[in-house]
Design an enzyme around this catalytic site. Structure first.
Site, PDB file in Angstrom:
ATOM      1  N   LYS A 177       0.877  -1.187   0.000  1.00 35.15           N
ATOM      2  CA  LYS A 177       0.000   0.000   0.000  1.00 35.15           C
ATOM      3  C   LYS A 177       0.910   1.233   0.000  1.00 35.15           C
ATOM      4  CE  LYS A 177      -1.669   3.022   2.332  1.00 35.15           C
ATOM      5  NZ  LYS A 177      -1.509   4.470   1.994  1.00 35.15           N
ATOM      6  N   GLU A 252      10.600   1.556  10.212  1.00 36.72           N
ATOM      7  CA  GLU A 252      11.579   2.630   9.992  1.00 36.72           C
ATOM      8  C   GLU A 252      10.814   3.930  10.150  1.00 36.72           C
ATOM      9  OE1 GLU A 252      14.678   2.033   9.710  1.00 36.72           O
ATOM     10  OE2 GLU A 252      14.621  -0.096   9.257  1.00 36.72           O
ATOM     11  N   CYS A 286      13.925  11.186   5.974  1.00 36.87           N
ATOM     12  CA  CYS A 286      14.012  10.726   7.362  1.00 36.87           C
ATOM     13  C   CYS A 286      15.382  11.054   7.935  1.00 36.87           C
ATOM     14  CB  CYS A 286      13.754   9.235   7.450  1.00 36.87           C
ATOM     15  SG  CYS A 286      14.726   8.281   6.283  1.00 36.87           S
ATOM     16  N   GLU A 384      10.342  16.416  14.837  1.00 33.13           N
ATOM     17  CA  GLU A 384      10.570  16.262  13.399  1.00 33.13           C
ATOM     18  C   GLU A 384       9.620  17.179  12.642  1.00 33.13           C
ATOM     19  OE1 GLU A 384       9.372  12.646  11.337  1.00 33.13           O
ATOM     20  OE2 GLU A 384      11.344  12.580  10.388  1.00 33.13           O
TER      21      GLU A 384
HETATM   22  P1  NDP Z   1       2.827   8.496   7.541  1.00 30.49           P
HETATM   23  O1  NDP Z   1       3.068   7.696   8.758  1.00 30.49           O
HETATM   24  O2  NDP Z   1       1.792   9.530   7.582  1.00 30.49           O
HETATM   25  O3  NDP Z   1       2.448   7.541   6.306  1.00 30.49           O
HETATM   26  C1  NDP Z   1       3.239   6.448   5.926  1.00 30.49           C
HETATM   27  C2  NDP Z   1       2.362   5.382   5.317  1.00 30.49           C
HETATM   28  O4  NDP Z   1       1.472   4.887   6.325  1.00 30.49           O
HETATM   29  C3  NDP Z   1       1.470   5.902   4.198  1.00 30.49           C
HETATM   30  O5  NDP Z   1       1.313   4.920   3.224  1.00 30.49           O
HETATM   31  C4  NDP Z   1       0.173   6.170   4.933  1.00 30.49           C
HETATM   32  O6  NDP Z   1      -0.970   6.227   4.106  1.00 30.49           O
HETATM   33  C5  NDP Z   1       0.137   4.989   5.866  1.00 30.49           C
HETATM   34  N1  NDP Z   1      -0.765   5.189   6.999  1.00 30.49           N
HETATM   35  C6  NDP Z   1      -1.158   6.354   7.571  1.00 30.49           C
HETATM   36  N2  NDP Z   1      -2.006   6.111   8.591  1.00 30.49           N
HETATM   37  C7  NDP Z   1      -2.167   4.775   8.661  1.00 30.49           C
HETATM   38  C8  NDP Z   1      -2.932   3.906   9.476  1.00 30.49           C
HETATM   39  N3  NDP Z   1      -3.734   4.366  10.440  1.00 30.49           N
HETATM   40  N4  NDP Z   1      -2.855   2.569   9.264  1.00 30.49           N
HETATM   41  C9  NDP Z   1      -2.066   2.070   8.303  1.00 30.49           C
HETATM   42  N5  NDP Z   1      -1.326   2.848   7.472  1.00 30.49           N
HETATM   43  C10 NDP Z   1      -1.351   4.173   7.661  1.00 30.49           C
HETATM   44  O7  NDP Z   1       4.240   9.094   7.105  1.00 30.49           O
HETATM   45  P2  NDP Z   1       4.549  10.029   5.868  1.00 30.49           P
HETATM   46  O8  NDP Z   1       4.044   9.424   4.605  1.00 30.49           O
HETATM   47  O9  NDP Z   1       4.114  11.396   6.185  1.00 30.49           O
HETATM   48  O10 NDP Z   1       6.127   9.934   5.776  1.00 30.49           O
HETATM   49  C11 NDP Z   1       6.959  10.773   6.473  1.00 30.49           C
HETATM   50  C12 NDP Z   1       7.504  10.079   7.691  1.00 30.49           C
HETATM   51  O11 NDP Z   1       8.193   8.906   7.299  1.00 30.49           O
HETATM   52  C13 NDP Z   1       8.514  10.913   8.440  1.00 30.49           C
HETATM   53  O12 NDP Z   1       8.283  10.811   9.816  1.00 30.49           O
HETATM   54  C14 NDP Z   1       9.844  10.274   8.054  1.00 30.49           C
HETATM   55  O13 NDP Z   1      10.867  10.479   8.990  1.00 30.49           O
HETATM   56  C15 NDP Z   1       9.458   8.850   7.932  1.00 30.49           C
HETATM   57  N6  NDP Z   1      10.406   8.130   7.094  1.00 30.49           N
HETATM   58  C16 NDP Z   1      11.276   7.281   7.720  1.00 30.49           C
HETATM   59  C17 NDP Z   1      12.260   6.632   6.996  1.00 30.49           C
HETATM   60  C18 NDP Z   1      13.205   5.701   7.687  1.00 30.49           C
HETATM   61  O14 NDP Z   1      13.818   4.886   6.995  1.00 30.49           O
HETATM   62  N7  NDP Z   1      13.367   5.777   8.999  1.00 30.49           N
HETATM   63  C19 NDP Z   1      12.406   6.842   5.544  1.00 30.49           C
HETATM   64  C20 NDP Z   1      11.434   7.753   5.001  1.00 30.49           C
HETATM   65  C21 NDP Z   1      10.470   8.364   5.763  1.00 30.49           C
HETATM   66  P3  NDP Z   1      -1.463   7.688   3.585  1.00 30.49           P
HETATM   67  O15 NDP Z   1      -0.455   8.123   2.600  1.00 30.49           O
HETATM   68  O16 NDP Z   1      -2.796   7.454   3.037  1.00 30.49           O
HETATM   69  O17 NDP Z   1      -1.490   8.591   4.804  1.00 30.49           O
END
Ligand code: NDP
Length: 493
Positions: A177, A252, A286, A384
């Protein structure tokens, strides 16, 4: 154009109970009047379909020899090489980062494809001598089954590739997803696999929103492992659900990364490291540098250089050649950055440059922003923000600096610029992060290196890429053959 889900090797639409088609629009963040396409607003029924197809496919895929599975990944890599420019351009349109960076994103997928495919011939276990005569013991790595993957938008192809390619080579099947802001890039990945001849059901993509498509994937009983990258808030929610269900998960999550600039540093080199770390991908990595921790003795000189270089950056549409910084991903992200800056200004924090939106083509642009004289406990130094905002924090002693670097809940990445070798080794040993860099920026992962954090970035310290890339997607089975012809009792005889 309407894009469909990729389930069981075919393209399918989401049809609601009332017979209505349900889609959502995806727009270009550099010009929000431009719609990239309509994507399926999937629900648990689409997830059910995808998981069923993945579950069925697993029955045969798990027994295809790993080198043969890898051959398909080699083909996928070649297609990615061929289509790199086209995918990179589409990705910039979809999520805004500049073309040089989206080319890098596709290249990361190519690199992990070759790396994971090569590893298909090296999925080794171990043999262990038995305590007893005529008894043989060995272990092998085996796939779990259906792996559910939920990915963010900032590395739209690289992160799905880092997760899916090792999983597939190891014999698992996948339901992915993608983030609602970057479905196009992952649909492209499905097209690549389709052309490469991956058997139906091995890789499935279901687009939609987190709570309505992501959570049903987490909860599905036939999904054996959840591999998640995203915010800490969502990660904790997923961890809780998986724990309730006794399901394995890898996480992550967020970061609050730093670059330390010592009095021994090459200041010009450090400026370039901070510019790339803080404003690359518009600060939405990230591993982005959001804290610069600077020795008081060189603070003035370094800060002047950093501000001058920041003000020379060109902001705009990432498809244009001379642009350094693209837009933020969406309005929510822009509002979040603005909220932090407004609150910092209201508290009297010292703004050196930026601190405002940029109006351009109805895009979500924000000026690269630097605050100075920030205390380590300030929100700018702790939370963040995920945008182009940097907090400069001053230090006087090495120990004080290490306390500042380690003084956040996150533990992903940290860098130090120094010519003092002792200082650099002490830093690498004592920094509480999964990634430590010397004389280079705090970003720049490579597929041969294990990637991940500690503390709240990765509460279970899972890793992706590198030698640990199979750990989340395989389990170890120990197998014993006794060829003595009698019952031998370990520990008793
Ligand atoms: P989110 O947590 O908002 O979303 C990540 C994914 O989770 C999306 O596909 C999102 O769907 C989905 N999601 C959101 N809510 C739910 C839920 N209740 N149940 C299941 N899935 C859900 O993060 P962001 O997309 O905003 O990404 C940014 C974040 O990711 C930052 O905090 C960044 O640091 C972190 N990140 C970490 C990395 C690492 O390797 N440590 C690498 C890259 C990013 P939808 O898009 O529909 O909201």
């Amino acid at each position: 154009m309407i894009y469909k889900n990729y389930i069981n090797g075919a393209w399918s639409e989401k049809i609601s109970a009332g017979g209505f088609k349900e889609t959502f629009d995806n727009v270009n963040p550099a010009d929000t009047t431009k719609v990239i396409g309509q994507f399926q607003n999937s629900c648990e029924f689409c997830i059910d379909d995808a998981v069923e197809s993945a579950s069925e496919a697993f029955k045969t895929w798990k027994n295809v020899p790993a080198p043969k599975r890898a051959e398909i990944l080699f083909k996928a890599a070649e297609i990615l090489v061929r289509d790199k420019e086209c995918i990179a351009k589409g990705m910039t349109l979809e999520m805004g980062k500049i073309l040089a960076e989206t080319r890098g994103d596709v290249q990361e997928a190519i690199d992990i494809a070759y790396y994971a495919a090569g590893a298909g011939r090296r999925l080794t276990g171990e043999t262990v001598p038995s305590e007893l005569e005529n008894k043989w013991s060995m272990s092998v790595r085996l796939p779990y089954g259906v792996i559910g993957m939920i990915t963010p938008w900032n590395f739209p192809i690289a992160i799905p590739a880092w997760k899916a390619f090792p999983a597939i080579v190891a014999g698992n099947t996948v339901v992915l997803k993608p983030a609602e802001d970057t479905p196009w890039s992952v649909i492209k990945l499905a097209e690549v696999f389709h052309e490469a001849g991956l058997p139906k059901g091995v890789f499935n993509v279901v687009t939609g929103f987190g709570p309505t498509a992501g959570m049903p994937l987490v909860k599905h009983p036939k999904v054996k492992v959840i591999s998640f990258t995203g915010s800490s808030a969502t990660g904790h929610l997923i961890a809780k659900e998986c724990s309730k269900l006794g399901k394995k998960y890898s996480l992550e999550l967020g970061g609050k990364n730093s670059i330390t600039v010592t009095k021994n540093a090459d200041l010009d080199l450090a400026v370039e490291g901070v510019i790339f770390g803080a404003f690359g991908t518009t600060g939405q990595r990230c591993t982005a540098c959001s804290r610069v921790i600077i020795d008081k003795k060189v603070k003035k000189e370094f800060t002047e250089k950093l501000v001058a270089r920041t003000e020379s950056l060109k902001i705009g549409d990432g498809l244009e050649d001379d642009i350094d910084v693209g837009p933020l991903i969406n309005e929510k992200a822009l509002d979040k950055v603005e909220r932090y800056v407004t609150s910092a200004l209201a508290s009297g924090d010292d703004l050196l440059t930026g601190g405002h939106r940029i109006k351009m083509n109805s895009g979500w642009f924000y000026a690269p922003t630097i605050f100075t004289d920030i205390t380590p406990d300030n929100a700018l130094a702790q939370e963040e923000i995920f945008g182009p905002v940097v907090a400069i924090i001053e230090y006087e002693t090495f120990d004080e600096m290490m306390n500042i670097v380690n003084g956040t809940r996150y533990g992903l990445s940290a860098a130090i610029y120094t010519k003092d070798i002792n200082e650099s080794f002490k830093f690498m040993r004592d920094v509480e992060t999964g990634l430590a860099y010397v004389n280079t920026s705090c970003i720049g992962a490579e597929v041969g290196q294990n990637f991940g954090g500690i503390k709240d970035t990765s509460p279970i310290s899972s890793r992706e890429a590198g030698s640990q890339m199979f750990d989340a997607v395989t389990y170890v089975k120990n197998m014993v053959v006794d060829f003595s012809g009698k019952l031998q009792k370990a520990q008793i005889e």
